[in-house]
Design a protein around this motif. Structure first.
Motif, PDB file in Angstrom:
ATOM      1  N   ALA A 187       7.604   8.152 -12.027  1.00 32.41           N
ATOM      2  CA  ALA A 187       6.596   8.178 -11.108  1.00 32.41           C
ATOM      3  C   ALA A 187       5.973   6.647 -11.133  1.00 32.41           C
ATOM      4  CB  ALA A 187       5.765   9.225 -11.293  1.00 32.41           C
ATOM      5  N   ALA A 188       5.766   6.401 -12.586  1.00 33.69           N
ATOM      6  CA  ALA A 188       5.141   4.996 -12.574  1.00 33.69           C
ATOM      7  C   ALA A 188       5.969   3.869 -12.329  1.00 33.69           C
ATOM      8  CB  ALA A 188       4.713   4.757 -14.202  1.00 33.69           C
ATOM      9  N   GLY A 189       7.111   4.062 -12.502  1.00 32.78           N
ATOM     10  CA  GLY A 189       8.212   2.862 -12.008  1.00 32.78           C
ATOM     11  C   GLY A 189       8.002   2.923 -10.281  1.00 32.78           C
ATOM     12  N   LEU A 190       7.911   3.874  -9.749  1.00 31.72           N
ATOM     13  CA  LEU A 190       8.075   4.085  -8.490  1.00 31.72           C
ATOM     14  C   LEU A 190       6.694   3.375  -7.884  1.00 31.72           C
ATOM     15  CD1 LEU A 190       9.499   4.863  -5.691  1.00 31.72           C
ATOM     16  CD2 LEU A 190       8.613   7.022  -5.997  1.00 31.72           C
ATOM     17  N   PHE A 191       5.682   3.732  -8.389  1.00 35.48           N
ATOM     18  CA  PHE A 191       4.421   3.421  -8.068  1.00 35.48           C
ATOM     19  C   PHE A 191       4.461   1.782  -8.038  1.00 35.48           C
ATOM     20  CE2 PHE A 191      -0.003   2.044  -9.529  1.00 35.48           C
ATOM     21  CZ  PHE A 191      -0.798   2.358  -8.304  1.00 35.48           C
ATOM     22  N   LEU A 192       4.570   1.211  -9.150  1.00 36.86           N
ATOM     23  CA  LEU A 192       4.716  -0.205  -9.362  1.00 36.86           C
ATOM     24  C   LEU A 192       5.551  -0.921  -8.259  1.00 36.86           C
ATOM     25  CD1 LEU A 192       4.831  -0.665 -13.255  1.00 36.86           C
ATOM     26  CD2 LEU A 192       3.063  -0.945 -11.755  1.00 36.86           C
ATOM     27  N   ARG A 193       6.659  -0.397  -8.057  1.00 39.54           N
ATOM     28  CA  ARG A 193       7.453  -0.929  -7.085  1.00 39.54           C
ATOM     29  C   ARG A 193       6.968  -0.764  -5.726  1.00 39.54           C
ATOM     30  NH1 ARG A 193      14.001   0.668  -7.006  1.00 39.54           N
ATOM     31  NH2 ARG A 193      13.362  -0.263  -9.341  1.00 39.54           N
ATOM     32  N   VAL A 194       6.354   0.134  -5.389  1.00 40.97           N
ATOM     33  CA  VAL A 194       5.660   0.127  -4.105  1.00 40.97           C
ATOM     34  C   VAL A 194       4.544  -0.786  -4.050  1.00 40.97           C
ATOM     35  CG1 VAL A 194       4.172   1.728  -2.623  1.00 40.97           C
ATOM     36  CG2 VAL A 194       6.496   2.674  -3.555  1.00 40.97           C
ATOM     37  N   LEU A 195       3.780  -0.676  -5.193  1.00 36.21           N
ATOM     38  CA  LEU A 195       2.486  -1.513  -5.222  1.00 36.21           C
ATOM     39  C   LEU A 195       3.101  -3.196  -5.172  1.00 36.21           C
ATOM     40  CD1 LEU A 195      -0.331  -1.363  -5.526  1.00 36.21           C
ATOM     41  CD2 LEU A 195      -0.116  -1.838  -8.171  1.00 36.21           C
ATOM     42  N   GLN A 196       4.112  -3.598  -5.766  1.00 35.65           N
ATOM     43  CA  GLN A 196       4.316  -4.938  -5.919  1.00 35.65           C
ATOM     44  C   GLN A 196       4.950  -5.327  -4.190  1.00 35.65           C
ATOM     45  OE1 GLN A 196       7.717  -5.172  -8.684  1.00 35.65           O
ATOM     46  NE2 GLN A 196       6.199  -5.441 -10.385  1.00 35.65           N
ATOM     47  N   ARG A 239      -1.658   2.033   3.056  1.00 34.78           N
ATOM     48  CA  ARG A 239      -0.435   2.249   2.378  1.00 34.78           C
ATOM     49  C   ARG A 239      -0.997   2.288   0.859  1.00 34.78           C
ATOM     50  NH1 ARG A 239       4.220  -0.378   5.871  1.00 34.78           N
ATOM     51  NH2 ARG A 239       3.772   0.838   7.816  1.00 34.78           N
ATOM     52  N   ARG A 240      -1.630   1.080   0.441  1.00 36.84           N
ATOM     53  CA  ARG A 240      -2.081   0.906  -0.667  1.00 36.84           C
ATOM     54  C   ARG A 240      -3.150   1.827  -1.510  1.00 36.84           C
ATOM     55  NH1 ARG A 240      -1.811  -4.023  -3.536  1.00 36.84           N
ATOM     56  NH2 ARG A 240      -3.179  -4.265  -5.421  1.00 36.84           N
ATOM     57  N   ILE A 241      -4.001   2.381  -0.556  1.00 42.22           N
ATOM     58  CA  ILE A 241      -4.781   3.337  -1.019  1.00 42.22           C
ATOM     59  C   ILE A 241      -4.015   4.611  -1.043  1.00 42.22           C
ATOM     60  CG2 ILE A 241      -6.740   4.698  -0.369  1.00 42.22           C
ATOM     61  CD1 ILE A 241      -7.972   2.096   1.169  1.00 42.22           C
ATOM     62  N   GLU A 242      -3.037   4.872  -0.308  1.00 46.05           N
ATOM     63  CA  GLU A 242      -2.274   6.266  -0.470  1.00 46.05           C
ATOM     64  C   GLU A 242      -1.395   6.216  -1.622  1.00 46.05           C
ATOM     65  OE1 GLU A 242       0.959   6.342   2.570  1.00 46.05           O
ATOM     66  OE2 GLU A 242       0.096   8.320   3.202  1.00 46.05           O
ATOM     67  N   ALA A 243      -0.717   4.934  -1.959  1.00 44.56           N
ATOM     68  CA  ALA A 243       0.054   5.023  -3.179  1.00 44.56           C
ATOM     69  C   ALA A 243      -0.847   5.209  -4.208  1.00 44.56           C
ATOM     70  CB  ALA A 243       0.554   3.400  -3.247  1.00 44.56           C
ATOM     71  N   PHE A 271      -0.443   8.524  -6.922  1.00 41.95           N
ATOM     72  CA  PHE A 271       0.008   8.412  -8.268  1.00 41.95           C
ATOM     73  C   PHE A 271      -1.048   9.134  -8.978  1.00 41.95           C
ATOM     74  CE2 PHE A 271      -0.319   5.669 -12.238  1.00 41.95           C
ATOM     75  CZ  PHE A 271       1.104   6.013 -12.540  1.00 41.95           C
ATOM     76  N   GLY A 272      -2.485   9.155  -8.609  1.00 46.24           N
ATOM     77  CA  GLY A 272      -3.551   9.805  -9.141  1.00 46.24           C
ATOM     78  C   GLY A 272      -3.222  11.202  -9.169  1.00 46.24           C
ATOM     79  N   VAL A 273      -2.753  11.873  -8.065  1.00 42.33           N
ATOM     80  CA  VAL A 273      -2.517  13.320  -8.033  1.00 42.33           C
ATOM     81  C   VAL A 273      -1.235  13.605  -9.002  1.00 42.33           C
ATOM     82  CG1 VAL A 273      -1.494  15.075  -6.654  1.00 42.33           C
ATOM     83  CG2 VAL A 273      -3.190  13.572  -5.813  1.00 42.33           C
TER      84      VAL A 273
END
Length: 387
Positions: free
Chosen positions: A24-33, A298-302, A306-308
């Motif tokens: 989950a953290a890896g996917l979040f970082l990729r989306v964020l990048q 989309r950034r806020i949504e990501a 991730f927080g959820v």
């Protein structure tokens, strides 16, 4: 045994938490990048739009400067001075990001030398042509380095073609048409053929580029997501076309050019270009603002998703630990109750009068207390003789 099982469950819970959290953290970082990369690209394109907005007036001011210089006016027009100041201001802010600093420095130096150009009409004209060509190259550098040229949306890609290439080229060609016709009218007979050839080339170029411009705008209107592009372009595009039509009448290909008509057409075309470029650049800016807002959402949504995910993992972990703690507590209580039952069973026989005692229920079976003499006479004391 139960304690070992509880520890095993806790360990498995930790392992499962890690296995869920890391992907989950890896996917979040990729989306964020990727989101950050797209936001940087949008910002670069917005810088490009700002630069193109300043360059538009400069290309028309240089056309004015060329005409006035050929008429013998050596002083730099006020429009050139103001346009140079605007471009300099923008280049100071975003020139490093767009890689335009060196090009603009060279162009500004060339423009500053235009009033000093001497040696006759040919050298004056050549100096202005070189400055205008450098300006068109700066247009190209801005749209390439700002990524506007590679924009994924068809409408933005088409609109930047118009405002950064086709429209400036058309105005420059019409300006040269007008000045070449004016020069040919007053030139010696020996120079007229060469000037006429140059005039015909610029006239053909202007017609071709305006035809491309019209087709490009129509395609942009067909593909755009904007609800205002079509309405805003109609009147300004009509003015631009009227300027080109007047230039064609003044050119009078195959006959003698009408210099006065060409001069009027040039002025009309420059005004129309300013209005058309302003509309197109505002539309591009609005489309880029919409894209920037979408990326921010989309950034806020990501972050929210991730927080959820983190919250669910924490809740699951706490629930698992609570179950394990309850299991340990139940095991301890069962062990305590088992110990108390054993102590009751052991204490019965040791007392002598318990339920399992052989003396229980018989007056003769009671066990006397230590140090107490048994009473066999129904409670009477023994006589003194016996003692």
């Amino acid at each position: 045994m139960n304690s070992r099982r509880t520890r095993l469950r806790s360990a498995l819970a930790v392992v499962l938490t890690v296995l869920v959290l890391l992907p989950a953290a890896g996917l979040f970082l990729r989306v964020l990048q990727e989101n950050s990369k797209q936001r940087d690209t949008v910002q670069l394109e917005q810088d490009g739009v700002e630069y193109l907005t300043a360059l538009g007036p400069l290309i028309t001011a240089l056309a004015e400067s060329q005409s006035s210089a050929l008429q013998g006016v050596a002083a730099e027009p006020a429009s050139v001075t103001a346009a140079v100041a605007r471009v300099q201001s923008v280049d100071d802010r975003v020139g490093d990001q767009l890689g335009t600093r060196t090009r603009w420095t060279d162009l500004k130096d060339k423009i500053s030398k235009l009033p000093k150009a001497t040696g006759g009409e040919e050298k004056v004209f050549t100096a202005h042509v070189e400055a205008a060509d450098l300006t068109l190259e700066l247009f190209e550098a801005v749209r390439a380095n700002s990524a506007l040229k590679r924009d994924p949306d068809a409408d933005i890609s088409l609109l930047q073609d118009v405002v950064a290439e086709q429209a400036p080229t058309a105005v420059t060609a019409v300006s040269r048409m007008s000045d070449l016709a004016n020069r040919a009218a007053g030139a010696r007979r020996a120079l007229r053929p060469a000037l006429t050839v140059q005039f015909g080339y610029q006239a053909q170029k202007a017609n071709e580029i305006v035809s491309e411009l019209t087709d490009t705008l129509q395609e942009a209107v067909d593909d755009t997501k904007s609800n205002t592009l079509s309405g805003n372009l109609v009147s300004n595009l009509d003015s631009f076309r009227r300027g080109i039509e007047a230039a064609n009448r003044g050119a009078n290909l195959g006959g003698a050019p009408d210099v006065s008509t060409l001069v009027t057409a040039q002025s009309t075309l420059q005004t129309a270009l300013s209005a058309l470029s302003g509309v197109i650049l505002k539309e591009i800016a609005a489309l880029l603002d919409d894209r920037s807002d979408s990326l921010t959402y989309r950034r806020i949504e990501a972050f929210a998703l991730f927080g959820v995910a983190i919250a669910l993992i924490v809740v699951a972990t706490l629930w698992t630990r609570g179950r394990a703690r309850d299991a340990r507590t139940g095991s301890t209580e069962q062990s305590g109750e088992s110990g108390r039952d054993v102590s009751v069973q052991v204490s019965g026989p040791a007392g002598g009068n318990g339920p399992g005692s052989p003396y229980n229920g018989s007056p003769y079976g009671s066990v006397p207390n230590y140090g107490e003499a048994p009473n066999y006479g129904g409670g009477r004391e023994r006589s003194g003789a016996l003692r």
